[in-house]
Design a protein around this motif. Structure first.
Motif, short mmCIF file in Angstrom:
data_model
loop_
_atom_site.label_atom_id
_atom_site.label_comp_id
_atom_site.label_asym_id
_atom_site.label_seq_id
_atom_site.Cartn_x
_atom_site.Cartn_y
_atom_site.Cartn_z
N GLN A 1 -7.42 6.36 10.69
CA GLN A 1 -6.87 6.06 9.37
C GLN A 1 -6.04 4.80 9.56
O GLN A 1 -4.92 4.84 10.07
N SER A 2 -6.59 3.68 9.18
CA SER A 2 -5.94 2.42 9.51
C SER A 2 -6.50 1.32 8.63
O SER A 2 -7.51 1.53 7.95
N TRP B 1 -4.51 -1.01 6.44
CA TRP B 1 -3.86 -1.37 5.18
C TRP B 1 -3.68 -2.86 5.01
O TRP B 1 -3.67 -3.38 3.90
N TRP B 2 -3.54 -3.58 6.16
CA TRP B 2 -3.12 -4.98 6.05
C TRP B 2 -4.18 -5.87 5.41
O TRP B 2 -3.85 -6.82 4.73
N ASP B 3 -5.48 -5.57 5.63
CA ASP B 3 -6.47 -6.41 4.96
C ASP B 3 -7.14 -5.64 3.83
O ASP B 3 -8.20 -6.03 3.34
N ASN B 4 -6.50 -4.55 3.45
CA ASN B 4 -6.97 -3.78 2.29
C ASN B 4 -8.35 -3.18 2.51
O ASN B 4 -9.07 -2.94 1.57
N ASP C 1 -9.69 -3.27 17.28
CA ASP C 1 -9.45 -2.73 15.95
C ASP C 1 -9.89 -1.27 15.97
O ASP C 1 -10.94 -0.95 16.50
N HIS C 2 -9.07 -0.41 15.43
CA HIS C 2 -9.43 1.00 15.44
C HIS C 2 -10.66 1.27 14.59
O HIS C 2 -11.41 2.20 14.83
#
Lengths: 1040, 468
Positions: B427-428, B430-433, B372-373
């Motif tokens: 900057q990453s 979005w999928w789990d908010n 994960d970034h």
């Protein structure tokens, strides 16, 4: 689109590395979005460099042209040296400097693509040998093989650059150091690259989703395969200036200035071999037309027609289209030699030149109004000729093209397959980790025809939590992904043929079908570049007509061609038949909607058919033009024209616009569209689904018409009609070509009924009706149909002369399910002249058991054994083939009980898909299970508005997009078909019966159209009677 | 009659609905086809075999769950465990059937009626739909049960009559074979049985003849009858109430000795034991002790338990204790034991077990890496495993000490700081908010420490870790 930026003073930059969504699943923006954004941000130039592809460039080019963008568009492509691994960063960007460089690039792409199956490529360093007129930008990877730099710099000292990107990653520094080292080592200049994969940072979400789709995992599990940030978008010049050293930016401008290739430089050169020595293309065309005149007009060319021919030839010469006509002429001549039936259509196909060249059989004397529709100078677009061939023989034409021009000069156009609603839901859903059954439910439950509820609303109704974060992402992503290209497929038949190697014009790649190659552009792209293509299409009706003509010659001794039929004067008897809606099997007018339109429209001449074909289409229906036309035709409404110009456009259709051409012409004469605007309108109509660009014509059309005194309502209807055409445009020229086949098939049906049905049956699958429905219709027309028989049938359905010297149809063995043609042909070759005498004789030939069992089930062995069960029983015996035991066995055979009526019926449907015995509804009726139900034939005696009960087999459920919420159900019984109208409310309230019933009983109101006498039953109560057959089965079993 | 067949046509769905009441249409779907439907769905005309699309048309709000054959098999096994209390000999016929030998049980329950009543009880309690039939042969019982016969027939003649009328499509024959029979006009089992078997065999093959023989074959299936799982489970009622945990030592030792006696001859060991403590006037309690490498010796387990019992305060007197096991595994002799002295040596697994016993299960955690970034999400803590694949660190430069929570810097880094590299923009998410947008820098602070800093979009600065 993000906010438009004012250009930063003093910063000049050309983005030389940018992927579009034609690098499938790697980039998240359309070509035009990228170009538009780069222009808005003030970039000097943008290079579109899709991975081993130029498939997206035409769209950007078209957009630039239409919107007058200033930005320079550079064409190039990106290659990964390790074959097709997007993560292996050893990349080279190749940009075309000029036309020659573009040809080199196309050749390289074609070479790399030709090594692999569809969608993949392989490229090696030695492939880059011949790119003298290209710029190469090398993006070195720290782990790259050491010799690559020396290899490249040796090859391309002058045109080689080291490209370095800055995406604010943890590896930036290392990458920089390496680029600098490579530049120093090989004495190469450095240039800034952006490695752009989306036009705006807001597409990060979509890009991550595409990555997830590509690697087949949900987004949350994709980890480092995702981009760490949004820096791969088009960035502001301010930011660019901060990130890169100024000389690198200057270098990008230096490179851009060297690239002055534009797609407009592509010119098409026609194959030269079509013109014999001593002629040029125009004089040869003249010569051929002269020859054609004597064939088509044996009594001499009428004066007015001769004038038009001259006019057409002059236009062809001045536009330089002679080669195109010669190319098509060559194809149809080949078809003629091979006795393949064909028919041309398209805007130019119905010219008299084409009639003389035998490209079309539309006799100009019957449709004089069409000539104005020939290619015109004001439209720069090339002439359009599609040729339909017999569907079973089209492959011969394709092979002829390949043979004549070679695979390097002829290829099929591509069709860009895009994400549609279903695929978008499925792929996005998987990427977001939504369960598969849930997604399937969404997909199957959303009604795309529902005009009142948008799909996203429908998804919410299906339980998608639109408030949740995932729900919102899902809706947005599905919306954006729709319309994204997924892959290139082959066009149905659009060929492009060139004089030189095609791969210098456009890259060629392998299609999924073996031995087929496609170019990287689709047919719209070809049209925008004014490249000519020839459409080689397949049409089942042509096969059927060909068969019928052969049979007419064989059984009636009359030799006919398509043109012979159209050349005869309109046959009133044929039109009488059509006027009664008796059109099963007749081309284009056999659908249920057409059938009920025929008695209303009462076609009485050829041009009426042209209208008839075009009127039952989304365009005229959505524009509400059908009823006004019918009223005027019936003389109930005055035909009047608001102006002289409009009269000229609409006179032939009684003042009501029916055809696509009329609508466009109206926009010109009534709303003051210029020729160019009208052309854009036509394009927008064709690609409405893709871009939704029609909206902007709305105001212009309505305002333009109102300012010229037309009524608002009429203008709005015209706009609606345009929207309808967008879904399925239908021009008059196509309609006219189709009408030839409509008339020919109707003529055959009327004059040679048995021949007609036999030919249609042999051409299945095609058209609207199943073999069973065709056979029933044939019998209603008094044609005797004989059962399949091992001793009398051949593979095809055939004609047999009966004792009363009438032609009867003998069903062919092709109708037997599960039988292969080659196996059966072998059996038929062994059939003695007088036929087989017993089953053992057939068995002794050692054909596959499966085939014989199928024949037994179809009752084709009826001539030997009492019934099909017994025949199968005998066939199944493993020991039967021992000759010594034969007689003993035969004596010992157990006697099985024969099938009941119902079993016969079931067996017939199972093995033949049709039955010559009783209709299932008749069986039920005779068993007293359908008390109170009227037969279809009895409905004719009932009064309008009377209450009726009918029952029948459900043979069709149709819910046309043009009829809001209404379902048309066709009920078949032993006497014919009843048309049932089910309103949405009725269907909703009785969902089970409406959706599940195979046999349906209906109580409803009979409605009869006073003019045409067409009968419909408006459904009230629906009763599912499918169980009755089962009941019958049980009952019959108990009797035995 | 000797055989009783029970089949559960909606085992998975029934079990689901039994746990949770649901009053809407609900179906299980396999390959886009409905395979189990609840009464609400049936009411709407949705049946087994209905396509998902069609079902959706009939009911837009239908609840769709994926069918899982494995799950169903497991449910069947659970059911069998329960039925084992009433029936001695029966056979699993997965995924949905049970074949019971009734003859032995009839004496015990005084006739079929009594037996059936006992048998039905757990099925009703579990809310299961079922069909049943009894017959002289296992196959006949199965066929009739599947046809929904639901009768306990006493005489073979009755069974035969029912079989005679059975449509061939319901005879559980291979679909192709059934079709072949139908196409000979043999629509019922009786019609097929009426023909000589040899003639049928010659034409339709052995399978059919075998089937017909099996219909008459009264003998038991060749596969082994159901056996309860070979897991140790023992309960010990105490002769006297225990009030202090230390007094548990002796009864516990007894159970553990029994466990060793159970495991040793089977050459098995277990990874976890659960000690159940039944209190007088207090809810019973469970205590888990684990040894990831597995253990069978009473002595070893006892020492582990005693560590735990030291901490235990009894809320009430204990009246009974029970022992259950988890993670049963075969002995795998460690090669090192042959030649090396092992005393005093602990394997990783043993060490973990010791630590867990001493500190409690949750106190011992292992750090795992995750792709994960976002730095906070690039690792996580989980239950320790004695063996795990070594994970590759990323190519990115990351500090050796990373704070769980970034610490706010009250002052922006000034000229006394020295930026060594950056920015690295992350900057990453979005999928789990859990979106982040940060620019990371590596910088030396005035004290000379190499720090990992980031700046947010709002220009706030944070310290996130130190490089060594």
């Amino acid at each position: 689109m993000t906010s438009l930026q004012v250009k930063a003073p003093g910063v000049d930059y050309a983005e030389l590395h940018c992927l579009t969504n034609f690098s499938f699943l790697r980039a998240a923006s359309h070509p035009h979005e990228l170009l538009q954004q780069a222009d808005a941000l003030g970039y000097n130039a943008l290079a579109l460099t899709d991975e081993c592809s130029v498939a997206g460039v035409v769209r950007a080019y078209q957009y630039k042209k239409e919107h007058g963008l200033k930005i320079q568009l550079i064409i190039g492509s990106e290659f990964s040296l390790q074959p097709h691994q997007p993560e292996a960063h050893e990349r080279l960007v190749v940009l075309a400097k000029n036309r020659q460089g573009y040809a080199q690039l196309c050749r390289l792409i074609s070479l790399a693509r030709s090594r692999c199956e569809k969608g993949k490529y392989q490229v090696y360093i030695h492939d880059f040998g011949d790119l003298s007129e290209c710029i190469l930008i090398w993006n070195p990877h720290p782990n790259s093989p050491n010799d690559l730099g020396s290899h490249l710099s040796a090859l391309y000292k002058k045109n080689l650059w080291v490209g370095c990107h800055r995406r604010l990653s943890a590896l930036d520094q290392r990458q920089h150091a390496h680029c600098q080292a490579m530049a120093d080592d090989y004495d190469l200049p450095l240039v800034a690259l952006g490695q752009v994969i989306m036009h705006s940072p807001t597409r990060q979400m979509l890009h991550d989703t595409l990555t997830a789709i590509r690697i087949g995992m949900p987004v949350h599990a994709c980890g480092y395969a995702l981009q760490a940030n949004r820096e791969h978008s088009l960035r502001t010049l301010d930011k660019i200036a901060k990130l890169y050293p100024a000389p690198w930016l200057q270098a990008s401008i230096t490179i851009a200035k060297q690239c002055d290739f534009c797609l407009s430089q592509l010119t098409y050169e026609y194959p030269a071999e079509l013109v014999p020595n001593g002629y040029d293309a125009n004089s040869y065309l003249h010569h051929l037309v002269e020859q054609g005149k004597s064939i088509r007009f044996p009594a001499g060319v009428p004066h007015d027609i001769a004038l038009i021919i001259d006019k057409e030839l002059k236009l062809i010469a001045s536009e330089g289209y002679a080669h195109f006509f010669l190319t098509v002429y060559d194809l149809v001549q080949f078809a003629k030699r091979q006795q393949i039936l064909y028919q041309g259509r398209g805007s130019s196909a119905n010219s008299i030149v084409c009639y003389c060249l035998e490209i079309t059989a539309v006799d100009p004397r019957q449709i004089q109004v069409l000539f104005e529709r020939f290619i015109s100078k004001e439209r720069s677009e090339p002439p359009d000729i599609d040729v339909d061939f017999e569907h079973q023989r089209r492959e011969e034409i394709i092979q002829y093209i390949y043979q004549k021009y070679g695979r390097h000069r002829a290829a099929l156009a591509a069709t860009v397959i895009t994400y549609r609603f279903k695929s978008a839901v499925r792929e996005v859903g998987k990427a977001l980790g939504i369960s598969l059954p849930q997604l399937e439910l969404f997909i199957k439950n959303v009604d795309r025809k529902d005009q009142h509820t948008q799909w996203d609303e429908q998804l919410k109704n299906l339980g998608l939590d639109s408030q949740s974060h995932v729900g919102q992402c899902f809706l947005e992503l599905v919306k954006t992904l729709q319309g994204f290209p997924r892959h290139l497929s082959q066009h149905v038949g659009g060929f492009i043929i060139s004089a030189g190697p095609l791969s210098e014009l456009v890259p060629i790649e392998n299609a999924s079908m073996a031995q087929r190659t496609v170019i990287q552009w689709d047919k719209d792209d070809l049209a925008s570049l004014a490249l000519l293509k020839v459409d080689v299409l397949a049409l089942g009706m042509l096969s059927a007509i060909k068969r019928a003509l052969n049979m007419v010659q064989h059984h009636h001794g009359r030799k006919l061609s398509l043109a012979d039929i159209t050349r005869m004067d309109d046959d009133a008897k044929v039109y009488e038949m059509l006027q009664q809606g008796d059109s099963v099997g007749v081309f284009q007018v056999e659908s249920r909607a057409q059938m009920s339109m025929l008695p209303r429209l009462q076609p009485a001449c050829f041009y009426d058919l042209v209208i008839q074909i075009a009127i039952v289409r989304p365009g005229p229906i959505q524009g509400d033009m059908v009823h006004p036309f019918l009223r005027r035709r019936a003389g109930k409404e005055r035909v009047e024209y608001p102006s002289k110009e409009v009269k000229a456009v609409l006179e032939r259709t009684l003042g009501v616009p029916i055809f696509q051409e009329q609508v466009i012409k109206l926009a010109m004469v009534a709303a003051n569209f210029s020729g160019g605007e009208a052309d854009r309108l036509r394009r927008a109509m064709a690609s409405w689904k893709r871009h939704g660009e029609l909206e902007k014509f709305h105001h212009k059309l309505v305002d333009g018409m109102m300012s010229r005194g037309y009524e608002l309502a009429f203008a709005e209807r015209l706009y609606q009609q345009i929207l309808g055409f967008g879904e399925y445009g239908f021009p008059e020229s196509h309609s006219a070509s189709f009408a030839v086949l409509t008339y020919a098939s109707a003529w055959l049906k009327y004059h040679y009924t048995a021949v007609f049905y036999c030919a249609i049956l042999n051409s299945q699958p095609m058209g609207f009706y199943s073999a069973s429905q065709l056979v029933q219709d044939a019998r209603r027309h008094g044609v005797q149909v004989l059962p399949v028989c091992i001793n009398k049938s051949v593979w095809d359905h055939s004609l047999e002369t009966t004792q009363n010297l009438e032609l009867a149809i003998r069903l062919g063995l092709r109708q037997v399910k599960g039988v292969r043609q080659d196996h059966l042909q072998r059996l038929l070759e062994q059939r003695p002249k007088q036929g087989f005498t017993d089953l053992l004789q057939v068995q002794a030939l050692h054909h596959t058991k499966g085939m014989l069992e199928c024949l037994a089930s179809a009752n084709a062995l009826n001539c030997f054994s009492g019934h099909r069960y017994q025949a199968r029983w005998q066939l199944l015996d493993n020991h039967q083939d021992l000759p010594l035991l034969r007689e003993v066995r035969e004596a010992q055979q157990e006697q099985l009980q024969g099938p009941s009526d119902l079993e016969t019926l079931t067996e017939d449907y199972d093995s033949l898909r049709l039955s010559l015995e009783q209709h299932p509804i008749a069986l039920l009726r005779n068993a007293g299970l359908l008390k109170g139900c009227l037969a279809t034939s009895q409905l004719a005696d009932k009064a309008h508005q009377s209450l009726v009960t009918v029952a029948g087999l459900v043979t069709g459920r149709q819910r046309p997009g043009t009829a809001s919420g209404v379902t048309f159900i066709t009920l078949e019984d032993e006497t014919g078909n009843t048309n049932l109208v089910v309103w949405q409310g009725t269907a909703r309230a009785q969902k089970q019966a409406y959706l599940n019933a195979q046999i349906l009983k209906v109580k409803g109101i009979l409605e009869r159209d006073p003019d045409s006498q067409v009968i419909h039953v408006i459904a009230g109560k629906l009763i599912d009677c499918s169980h009755l057959l089962e009941q019958l089965k049980v009952a019959s079993r108990d009797f035995h | 009659m000797q055989w009783l067949y029970l089949c559960f046509p909606s085992l998975q769905l029934d079990s689901l609905l039994h746990q949770q009441a649901y009053s809407q249409a609900c179906v299980l779907v396999d390959k886009n086809e409905v395979v189990q439907a609840n009464p609400e769905a049936l009411q709407l005309g949705i049946k087994n075999g209905t396509g998902l699309a069609h079902a959706a048309l009939l009911c837009a709000q239908i609840k769709v769950i994926a069918y899982d054959a494995k799950k169903e098999h497991r449910l069947l096994s659970q059911l069998a465990q329960c039925l084992y209390q009433t029936s001695a000999t029966f056979y699993l016929d997965p995924p949905q059937g049970l074949l019971l030998q009734t003859s032995d049980m009839l004496r015990l329950y005084e006739g079929i009626g009594g037996y059936w009543q006992q048998l039905q009880q757990p099925l009703i309690e579990r809310g299961l739909n079922y069909h049943y039939a009894s017959a002289h042969s296992p196959l006949a019982a199965k066929v009739l049960a599947h046809a929904g016969n639901d009768r306990l027939l006493q005489h073979q003649r009755q069974v035969q009559m029912l079989l005679n009328q059975l449509p061939i499509q319901h005879a559980l024959l291979d679909h192709k074979l059934a079709l072949q029979l139908e196409r000979l006009g043999l629509n019922t089992l009786g019609q097929a049985q009426a023909l000589p078997k040899s003639a049928l065999g010659q034409r339709l093959g052995k399978t059919l003849v075998n089937y017909l023989h099996q219909l008459e074959d009264t003998s038991a299936p060749t596969k082994p009858a159901y056996q309860p799982p070979e897991r140790f489970r023992q309960r010990l009622e105490l002769l006297y109430e225990i009030e202090h945990s230390s007094a548990l030592r002796f009864p516990l030792k007894r159970l553990l000795t029994d466990l060793e006696a159970f495991l040793a001859p089977r050459q098995l060991k277990v990874a976890q034991l659960s000690l159940g403590l039944d209190y007088r006037e207090h809810a019973s309690q469970k205590m888990h002790v684990g040894c990831s490498d597995g253990e069978y010796r009473a002595e070893s387990w006892l020492s582990l338990f005693l560590l735990k019992l030291e901490q235990l305060k009894l809320p009430a007197p204990i009246i009974a204790i029970s022992l259950t096991t988890k993670g049963q595994m075969p002995w795998a002799p460690l090669s090192e034991q042959l030649f090396e002295p092992t005393q005093g040596k602990l394997t990783t697994g043993q060490l973990i077990s010791r630590l867990q016993s001493k500190l409690g299960d949750h106190a011992v955690q292992q750090v795992y890496l995750r792709d994960d970034h976002r730095p906070e999400r690039s690792f996580y803590q989980g239950a320790p495993q004695s063996s795990y694949p070594t994970q590759q660190a990323t190519a990115f430069l990351r500090p050796s000490l990373l704070f769980t929570l970034p610490q706010a810097l009250h002052h922006k880094p000034d000229q006394h700081w020295c930026i060594l590299s950056g920015p690295e923009r992350i900057q990453s998410g979005w999928w789990d908010n859990v979106n982040i947008c940060r620019d990371y820098f590596i910088a030396r602070n005035p004290a000379g420490q190499v720090c990992w800093l980031f700046r947010t979009a709002t220009e706030d600065w944070f310290l996130h870790g130190y490089f060594s």
